[in-house]
Write a protein that holds these residues in place. Structure first.
Motif, PDB file in Angstrom:
ATOM      1  N   MET A 105      28.946  -6.510 -40.998  1.00  0.00           N
ATOM      2  CA  MET A 105      30.447  -7.602 -40.252  1.00  0.00           C
ATOM      3  C   MET A 105      31.240  -7.304 -40.962  1.00  0.00           C
ATOM      4  N   SER A 115      24.080  -1.443 -40.529  1.00  0.00           N
ATOM      5  CA  SER A 115      23.245  -2.550 -39.283  1.00  0.00           C
ATOM      6  C   SER A 115      20.930  -1.830 -39.390  1.00  0.00           C
ATOM      7  N   GLN A 167      25.085  -5.757 -33.514  1.00  0.00           N
ATOM      8  CA  GLN A 167      26.567  -5.366 -34.837  1.00  0.00           C
ATOM      9  C   GLN A 167      26.298  -3.906 -35.133  1.00  0.00           C
TER      10      GLN A 167
END
Length: 426
Positions: free
Chosen positions: A233, A248, A269
């Motif tokens: 993120m 991810s 994500q």
């Protein structure tokens, strides 16, 4: 009325001490760099440099910040043009064995934990395992409060509670240590998100790294994946699509051992990372996979529950990905669906979604509707301290750049400028 100005002494020192130039000379250098970069919508003169240095403009617009960084080779922080940071008891996560003792009065002001359960004691004192349940309950409440209060109110409280957990860790031994490490990692993950929402990615990165370390020390596969997704993120917010995809993918590596919620987190994500790289097919594949898993989320972890609390969770992620991919028509349909179902308590998220809808409408040249959505987002942004929302507003305004001269678009210029704390003309 007196105006409180905060001069930018760092930028002035760069110009005077490093470049040894007058404001007019430095403005010419900056304008030449902008022209070289193909940035045709800026105009720099000595008066603009003076506004920045004297504090009349609190922070240059993003387009000017990019050129300043490119010209000087310095970071926004080194130039004094980075985002403002919230005050907090601790600006960086303290090493676990050297954290400062918690101030008892400060903690009691932000918490309802009974005094007798955390009074100072000798090292090695037995820690009641029931304290972990207390912190879990508090953490769940913090996530709910974040939706209503925003990050600046919560950062000090959550950090103080994290410091208390560290203090208990320093006292604990035996079986209670692992649950305390797990809850410490969970609190670090929340602080990571809160700093992301303030726009302070340096702090977010530091806390994300601390989360990952604690998750490994706890030997918790679910938390390790959660921590890697947090790092993805942060990478996304820095604009690094490749790192977002790679982190991810690492989060999904032990897929068979991961609970559905953790897999949903990492998959959505990954979708954002692929959207940043322009790969719609991969983004859709990950989002479709997350949608199939959503109904199976049934764990009792107190972290990462946005997918449970948020209506249309996957469709919100899909709409965001489509906005990144500039698939305007499909993104707009999804945003209309999402916004119509959004509860009144999700005010900040609604502002973010309005700004993203404005970008999608701009992609279709639906200018009046785009401006209406942007104005709605600006109104919400004035009520919050979310740097994420401010960034989305700026992104939507950039998307409208080809039509800034149009009367229906220009009406939003001053609103966006006021939000950024700068004159409308730059």
């Amino acid at each position: 009325m007196a105006i409180n100005r905060s001069p930018n002494l760092r930028l002035r020192a760069v110009r005077e001490d490093q470049w040894k130039q007058s404001r007019a000379e430095f403005a010419r250098e900056l304008q030449a760099k902008a022209d070289e970069m193909g940035e045709r919508q800026i105009s720099v003169d000595a008066r603009l440099i003076a506004r920045w240095e004297d504090g009349d403009t609190t922070r240059p617009r993003p387009i000017y910040r990019r050129v300043l960084v490119a010209l000087t080779g310095l970071t926004e922080a080194e130039l004094g043009i980075g985002p403002k940071r919230p005050e907090a008891p601790s600006q960086c996560p303290s090493p676990l064995l050297s954290v400062e003792p918690v101030d008892r009065r400060q903690f009691l002001a932000a918490s309802t934990l009974p005094l007798a359960t955390f009074g100072a004691g000798p090292s090695g004192r037995c820690v009641d395992p029931a304290i972990v349940d207390y912190f879990h309950e508090q953490l769940d409440g913090h996530y709910r409060a974040d939706v209503m209060l925003g990050p600046h109110h919560l950062v000090p409280t959550v950090i103080v509670q994290y410091q208390l957990i560290v203090k208990l860790l320093n006292q604990a031994s035996g079986e209670v240590r692992r649950p305390l490490l797990q809850v410490a990692a969970a609190y670090c993950g929340l602080v990571t998100w809160l700093y992301q929402d303030t726009g302070d990615l340096r702090q977010a990165t530091a806390w994300a790294n601390q989360t990952l370390e604690l998750a490994h020390r706890a030997g918790d596969t679910q938390l390790v994946s959660h921590a890697l997704t947090n790092k993805a993120m942060v990478a996304m917010d820095t604009g690094d699509g490749r790192a977002t995809v790679e982190l991810s993918s690492s989060a999904l590596r032990d897929g068979r051992r991961l609970c559905p919620k953790v897999r949903v987190q990492a998959m959505q994500q990954a979708a954002h990372g692929h959207a940043m790289l322009g790969n719609r097919a991969e983004a859709d594949a990950f989002l479709d996979g997350a949608a199939k898993l959503l109904g199976r989320v049934d764990d009792d972890y107190p972290w990462g529950n946005a997918c449970r609390r948020t209506e249309d969770y996957v469709e919100i992620q899909r709409a965001t990905c489509y906005s990144r991919l500039h698939v305007g028509v499909e993104a707009t349909v999804l945003w209309e669906q999402v916004l119509s179902a959004l509860p009144p308590t999700s005010r900040r998220d609604g502002g973010v979604f309005l700004a993203r809808q404005a970008s999608a409408l701009a992609d279709q040249r639906r200018l009046p509707e785009s401006v209406d959505a942007l104005v709605g987002a600006v109104r919400v942004a004035h009520e919050t301290a979310s740097a994420r929302l401010h960034g989305e507003v700026e992104a939507a305004w950039r998307q409208l750049a080809p039509w800034h001269h149009e009367p229906e678009v220009r009406q939003a210029e001053q609103l966006v400028a006021d939000l950024a704390g700068r004159p409308a003309n730059g």
